[in-house]
Motif scaffolding. Structure first.
Motif, short mmCIF file in Angstrom:
data_model
loop_
_atom_site.label_atom_id
_atom_site.label_comp_id
_atom_site.label_asym_id
_atom_site.label_seq_id
_atom_site.Cartn_x
_atom_site.Cartn_y
_atom_site.Cartn_z
N VAL A 150 -4.40 14.42 10.08
CA VAL A 150 -5.17 13.24 10.50
C VAL A 150 -6.01 12.70 9.34
N ALA A 151 -6.68 13.60 8.62
CA ALA A 151 -7.52 13.17 7.50
C ALA A 151 -6.70 12.47 6.43
N LEU A 152 -5.52 12.99 6.13
CA LEU A 152 -4.66 12.36 5.12
C LEU A 152 -4.07 11.05 5.62
N ALA A 153 -3.72 11.00 6.91
CA ALA A 153 -3.13 9.78 7.46
C ALA A 153 -4.05 8.58 7.29
N TRP A 154 -5.36 8.79 7.45
CA TRP A 154 -6.30 7.68 7.33
C TRP A 154 -6.57 7.32 5.87
N ARG A 155 -6.11 8.15 4.94
CA ARG A 155 -6.18 7.78 3.52
C ARG A 155 -5.03 6.87 3.11
N VAL A 156 -4.01 6.79 3.94
CA VAL A 156 -2.86 5.94 3.64
C VAL A 156 -3.24 4.48 3.86
N PRO A 157 -3.12 3.62 2.86
CA PRO A 157 -3.50 2.21 3.03
C PRO A 157 -2.66 1.54 4.12
N ALA A 158 -3.24 0.54 4.73
CA ALA A 158 -2.54 -0.18 5.80
C ALA A 158 -1.20 -0.73 5.31
N ALA A 159 -1.14 -1.16 4.04
CA ALA A 159 0.10 -1.73 3.50
C ALA A 159 1.21 -0.70 3.37
N MET A 160 0.86 0.60 3.40
CA MET A 160 1.88 1.64 3.37
C MET A 160 2.25 2.11 4.77
N LYS A 161 1.56 1.60 5.78
CA LYS A 161 1.87 1.98 7.16
C LYS A 161 2.77 0.93 7.82
N VAL A 162 2.39 -0.32 7.72
CA VAL A 162 3.22 -1.40 8.24
C VAL A 162 3.50 -2.34 7.07
#
Length: 639
Positions: free
Chosen positions: A529-541
């Motif tokens: 969870v902690a790492l997931a929120w470090r992923v920028p929005a542009a790398m998620k969608v």
């Protein structure tokens, strides 16, 4: 994994009789053992599903070696081996067995409750009695995987894993909570801290409650997702490969910890990104074929079984599938009101029940891919809301046009509203385009982007009208939102703190535990969870593609051609079922005379929704499902 119960403040005979009755209500959660413990005003109980340390040394309730603390715990502490080594390094401990509960209890005794909670990685809900200070401590895991209800009972307090157990508490009022009713018909679930009964509350994820000398105090959270999110915002990944490596490594560690069990385990495999990734990592860590389970549907548009089977063949799992038919739905639907101890209206509860039953025939523990959508941007509504808002957010007369569009006959919509096809298809119900466009007409009336997203989550936007009168609105149960610098993460935040524990995790817990099956969720490991929120929005969608980074991680294990397809999830052919094999059952539950006799729901509104359904509007299916599940719950309780 277990069912827990407890009662503080009654005489011994009354307390033990009541807790024994409570345990009887939740025996399905723990078919292997029953335990009852009494100590001068405190009674703790447990129904055990034995997972780690199957010997009598794992029996609960359990008392610490020093004799000060007694605990009844539901769940698992996944890092208990590391925690045990840490405790042993600080001095000898007279261990009785090797269960994770014993390690956690001794950590509390040696380090204190706060420090033990900070170190524990797992899913849990527990009642802890401090015999020195005569204090009861209740706590629930960070993300809300395990449930915990509580209420006053006489001059004391009672708690349990399920609401149905608390119904045996002496003098409990079962008056319905108006705010909970309004929230249920809006979202399809009752969010914590509310429960459907005004006299009962749910402990919120990441929270503790302390009861002492007749007073209960819900403390500030021992863990806040908001702090994790805010910290992550200052440590964003800059490069795709760096982010993918970190997520891959954390997930491998989480899956490895969650594969520890003294009983057979397997995995739910839908063939989508999340479950395929969990399954792939499990198989790389296993010396034998992992047992994977999937459901398909005899309606082709809803069937993922072929894709799941292809992933299973590629990974080399031992795969089992079941094709869901209307006969399955007819057998399961009438039992759901009793099985879910509160009204609950996510229609994917049917396949959740079926896959749990399927898996339990061979395993006692099953890992799942839940949590991936909320942590990595997987819902199609995320880019869908953005597209719709960009298209019409500033259009003059938008709200007036929305009201008109929502009222148009279905056939006219199909013939004349092609300009909304791309938006409507983002929310496809695998039937006529009309219901989606009609819902889009409702969404056009939203005042801003936040309200638009909320509208996509609402079953009955005007739930107070369905209830026939103005009800007290539910208090704001969501924690304060962090500051975001993009439009994606506020939607993800809302889902992570509300929809995930209220709907997804509740659905899985009740379905699995009804069959004595433990489920584990690696994507909600605290490190992931902690790492997931470090992923920028542009790398998620990215360019409308959801879970973009997670797909890159999955590609290391499974060829993209096997998993790249439109998201289905556990969607069911609800419109076909309700107008077909479930029609008689549904019409009996929502008969106007029955509704008028109960005096809770507007019979005319329900009848109008049913007419729309039979006229081809599949978009109202979920609304009607909420009414049916409420009526089924009421019937199960003789109301």
């Amino acid at each position: 994994m277990c069912g827990i119960a407890g009662l503080i403040g009654l005489p011994e005979q009354a307390a033990t009789d009541t807790v024994r009755a409570m345990l009887g209500r939740i025996a399905h959660r723990g078919p292997d053992d029953e335990g009852l413990w009494w100590d001068d005003g405190a009674c703790l109980g447990q129904r055990r599903l034995a997972i780690i340390d199957l010997s009598p040394a794992g029996h609960q309730p359990m008392v610490s070696a020093c004799g000060r603390y007694a605990i009844t715990m539901n769940g698992e502490i996944y890092n208990y081996r590391e925690l045990r080594a840490e405790l042993e390094a600080s001095g000898p401990i007279a261990w009785r067995g090797h269960s994770d509960c014993e390690v956690f209890l001794e950590a509390i005794a040696r380090l204190g409750l706060e420090a033990a909670l900070a170190r524990a990685k797992g899913m849990f809900a527990f009642g802890l009695w401090d015999r020195h200070t005569r204090t009861l401590h209740l706590a629930r895991d960070r993300m809300g995987e395990k449930p915990l209800y509580y209420c006053r009972s006489g001059g004391g307090i009672a708690f349990a894993s399920e609401l149905t157990a608390l119904e045996t508490s002496p003098g409990l009022s079962t008056d319905l909570d108006p705010a909970a009713l309004e929230a249920f018909f809006r979202y399809g679930y009752v969010p914590a801290p509310l429960s459907i009964y005004a006299a009962v509350r749910k402990l919120a994820p990441g929270h503790q409650l302390r009861w002492r000398s007749g007073e209960a105090e819900v403390s500030s959270p021992y863990w806040r997702l908001g702090e994790t999110v805010s910290t992550a915002a200052h440590h964003r990944f800059r490069h795709q490969d760096e982010a993918a490596d970190a997520i891959d490594g954390a997930l491998r560690s989480a899956v490895e910890r969650q594969m520890i069990a003294d009983v057979p385990l397997g995995v739910f495999l839908s063939g989508g990104v999340d479950s395929s990734l969990v399954t792939a990592i499990m198989q790389t860590l296993s010396t034998r074929p992992v047992q994977s389970f999937t459901l398909g549907f005899d309606a082709p548009a809803f069937n993922e079984a072929e894709q799941a089977a292809a992933v299973a063949r590629h990974l080399g799992t031992s795969h089992t599938e079941h094709i869901v038919t209307i006969a399955d739905a007819q057998a399961i639907a009438p039992a759901l009101g009793a099985a879910y101890d509160e009204p609950f209206a996510d229609s994917s509860q049917i396949p959740a029940f079926l896959i749990s039953r399927l898996a339990r025939a061979d395993v006692t523990v099953a890992l799942s891919g839940d949590g991936g959508d909320e942590m990595f941007g997987g819902y199609v509504r995320y880019p869908g809301v953005e597209r719709l808002w960009r298209a019409v957010g500033r259009a003059p007369g938008r709200r007036l046009a929305g009201r008109a569009l929502a009222a148009l006959p279905l056939g006219i919509i199909d013939r004349t509203m092609g300009w909304l096809v791309p938006v409507a298809q983002a929310y496809a119900s695998r039937g006529s385009l009309s219901p989606n466009v009609r819902r889009a007409g409702e969404w056009l009336q939203a005042r801003d982007r936040t309200a638009l997203f909320e509208a996509t989550m609402s079953l009955w936007p005007n739930a107070h009208r369905l209830l026939g009168r103005e009800h007290a609105r539910a208090p704001d149960w969501r924690p304060e939102s962090p500051d975001f610098d993009n439009d994606l993460e506020p939607m993800m935040w809302r889902d992570a703190v509300d929809y995930l524990p209220g709907d997804i995790l509740t659905k899985v817990d009740r379905a699995a535990m009804a069959h004595g099956l433990e489920t584990r969720v690696p994507l909600l490991d605290v490190d992931v969870v902690a790492l997931a929120w470090r992923v920028p929005a542009a790398m998620k969608v990215r360019q409308g593609a959801t879970k973009w980074l997670l797909r890159k991680v999955l590609a290391r294990y499974v060829p993209p051609a096997l998993t790249e397809r439109p998201k289905v999830g556990f969607t069911v052919p609800l419109h076909a079922w309700l107008t077909g094999g479930l029609r008689d059952w549904a019409l009996e539950l929502i008969h106007p005379e029955r509704l008028r006799r109960q005096g809770l729901l507007d019979a005319a509104m329900v009848a109008g929704a049913w007419r729309r359904l039979e006229g081809g509007d599949s978009g109202v299916g979920q609304r009607l499902w909420s009414v049916l599940m409420f009526q089924s719950w009421m019937a199960a309780r003789g109301r």
